[in-house]
Design an enzyme around this catalytic site. Structure first.
Site, PDB file in Angstrom:
ATOM      1  N   CYS A 157     -20.124  11.430  11.057  1.00 10.30           N
ATOM      2  CA  CYS A 157     -20.105  10.832  12.980  1.00 10.30           C
ATOM      3  C   CYS A 157     -21.127  12.470  13.278  1.00 10.30           C
ATOM      4  CB  CYS A 157     -19.665  10.348  13.109  1.00 10.30           C
ATOM      5  SG  CYS A 157     -17.619  11.450  12.795  1.00 10.30           S
ATOM      6  N   HIS A 158     -20.842  13.547  12.590  1.00  6.16           N
ATOM      7  CA  HIS A 158     -21.608  14.590  12.969  1.00  6.16           C
ATOM      8  C   HIS A 158     -23.100  14.840  12.961  1.00  6.16           C
ATOM      9  CE1 HIS A 158     -21.498  15.178   8.826  1.00  6.16           C
ATOM     10  NE2 HIS A 158     -22.299  16.006   9.286  1.00  6.16           N
TER      11      HIS A 158
ATOM     12  N   ARG B  32     -23.374   4.073  24.416  1.00  4.18           N
ATOM     13  CA  ARG B  32     -21.999   3.576  24.914  1.00  4.18           C
ATOM     14  C   ARG B  32     -20.702   3.532  23.361  1.00  4.18           C
ATOM     15  NH1 ARG B  32     -21.237   5.584  30.175  1.00  4.18           N
ATOM     16  NH2 ARG B  32     -22.855   6.089  30.986  1.00  4.18           N
TER      17      ARG B  32
ATOM     18  N   TYR C 248     -27.401   8.523  19.763  1.00  2.00           N
ATOM     19  CA  TYR C 248     -26.790   7.504  19.952  1.00  2.00           C
ATOM     20  C   TYR C 248     -27.753   6.533  20.028  1.00  2.00           C
ATOM     21  CZ  TYR C 248     -23.100  10.588  20.342  1.00  2.00           C
ATOM     22  OH  TYR C 248     -22.006  12.119  20.580  1.00  2.00           O
TER      23      TYR C 248
ATOM     24  N   HIS D 245      -8.118   5.834   3.523  1.00  2.00           N
ATOM     25  CA  HIS D 245      -7.167   5.412   4.204  1.00  2.00           C
ATOM     26  C   HIS D 245      -8.204   6.518   5.646  1.00  2.00           C
ATOM     27  CE1 HIS D 245      -3.424   3.785   3.114  1.00  2.00           C
ATOM     28  NE2 HIS D 245      -4.484   3.229   2.017  1.00  2.00           N
TER      29      HIS D 245
ATOM     30  N   ASN E 126     -14.100   6.806  14.145  1.00  2.00           N
ATOM     31  CA  ASN E 126     -14.785   7.029  12.628  1.00  2.00           C
ATOM     32  C   ASN E 126     -13.307   7.643  12.031  1.00  2.00           C
ATOM     33  OD1 ASN E 126     -15.647   7.556  10.441  1.00  2.00           O
ATOM     34  ND2 ASN E 126     -16.769   8.521  10.852  1.00  2.00           N
TER      35      ASN E 126
ATOM     36  N   GLU F 231     -25.750  22.031   7.042  1.00  2.00           N
ATOM     37  CA  GLU F 231     -26.195  20.852   6.408  1.00  2.00           C
ATOM     38  C   GLU F 231     -28.355  20.878   6.756  1.00  2.00           C
ATOM     39  OE1 GLU F 231     -26.185  16.515   7.212  1.00  2.00           O
ATOM     40  OE2 GLU F 231     -24.197  17.290   6.929  1.00  2.00           O
TER      41      GLU F 231
ATOM     42  N   CYS G 287       0.762  -1.044   0.260  1.00  2.00           N
ATOM     43  CA  CYS G 287      -0.127  -0.355   0.153  1.00  2.00           C
ATOM     44  C   CYS G 287       0.797   0.993  -0.001  1.00  2.00           C
ATOM     45  CB  CYS G 287      -1.301  -0.170   1.043  1.00  2.00           C
ATOM     46  SG  CYS G 287      -1.679   0.959   1.302  1.00  2.00           S
TER      47      CYS G 287
ATOM     48  N   THR H 226     -18.347  -1.562  15.702  1.00  2.00           N
ATOM     49  CA  THR H 226     -18.080  -0.383  15.219  1.00  2.00           C
ATOM     50  C   THR H 226     -17.730  -0.174  13.304  1.00  2.00           C
ATOM     51  OG1 THR H 226     -16.475  -0.220  16.641  1.00  2.00           O
ATOM     52  CG2 THR H 226     -15.868   1.184  14.787  1.00  2.00           C
TER      53      THR H 226
END
Length: 197
Positions: free
Chosen positions: A161-162, A144, A130, A42, A153, A188, A18, A111
């Site tokens: 994730c925001h 959690r 969440y 990545h 992330n 947004e 890579c 995850t």
């Protein structure tokens, strides 16, 4: 609305071969450092925001300021997607999400399940708690753990994730800082309202 194109996740076999490339994107929220190889993206590193961008900065374009030469196809796709996100959000649904090449997104884990669920199911201008994301990912008692998934992330903004907030409606924490999370959610909301007219 068209369904989101979910990128392929490539295996890490041959990872020693890579060849990572880097680029820096000047965006309305500061410099975004992106890295990837021929196989996939990545990581996106966010700057820490200490002040919110003013009107002129917020409407600024999104251009590569370092590393434009020799960018891999996944990095080109990433920069095109981010440019659309900041400048022409309606286009993000039509653009391919770059393939990902990060070990966290290749392991069979909760995850990974959470991050894929978030990418697939929580659209531009939406927010989710969440707890609700834990439900969607298949474990209603893992709110959690969802927070832990958000912290780890590697590809924020694209894997949004925001958009994950507390059940109380408070924004919660964010890797780029709370100001950036508030700015992204606000961006947004404003863009979605513009599209509705």
């Amino acid at each position: 609305m068209a369904s989101r194109r979910v990128p392929k996740v490539t295996s890490k076999e041959g990872a020693s071969q890579c060849k990572e490339k880097h680029a820096v994107l000047l965006s309305p929220v500061g410099k975004l450092e992106i890295s990837g190889c021929e196989t996939g993206l990545h990581e996106i590193k966010l700057p820490k925001m200490s002040v919110l961008p003013n009107g002129a900065e917020a409407s600024a374009g999104c251009e590569v300021c370092e590393g434009a030469e020799g960018m891999t196809e996944p990095l080109k796709q990433c920069t095109a997607w981010l440019r659309a996100y900041f400048c022409e959000p309606a286009r993000t649904e039509q653009l391919p999400v770059p393939p990902f090449h990060h070990p966290l997104l290749q392991q069979d884990s909760f995850t990974r399940q959470v991050l894929w669920t978030l990418l697939r199911d929580v659209k531009f201008g939406e927010a989710i708690s969440y707890q609700k994301l834990a439900d969607l990912a298949g474990n209603s008692r893992a709110a959690r753990a969802v927070g832990g998934a958000m912290r780890s992330n590697p590809i924020p903004i694209i894997i949004p994730c925001h958009r994950v907030i507390r059940s109380s409606g408070q924004t919660g924490n964010y890797g780029g800082g709370n100001l950036m999370k508030e700015w992204l959610l606000s961006h947004e909301k404003l863009q979605k309202e513009k599209l509705a007219y």
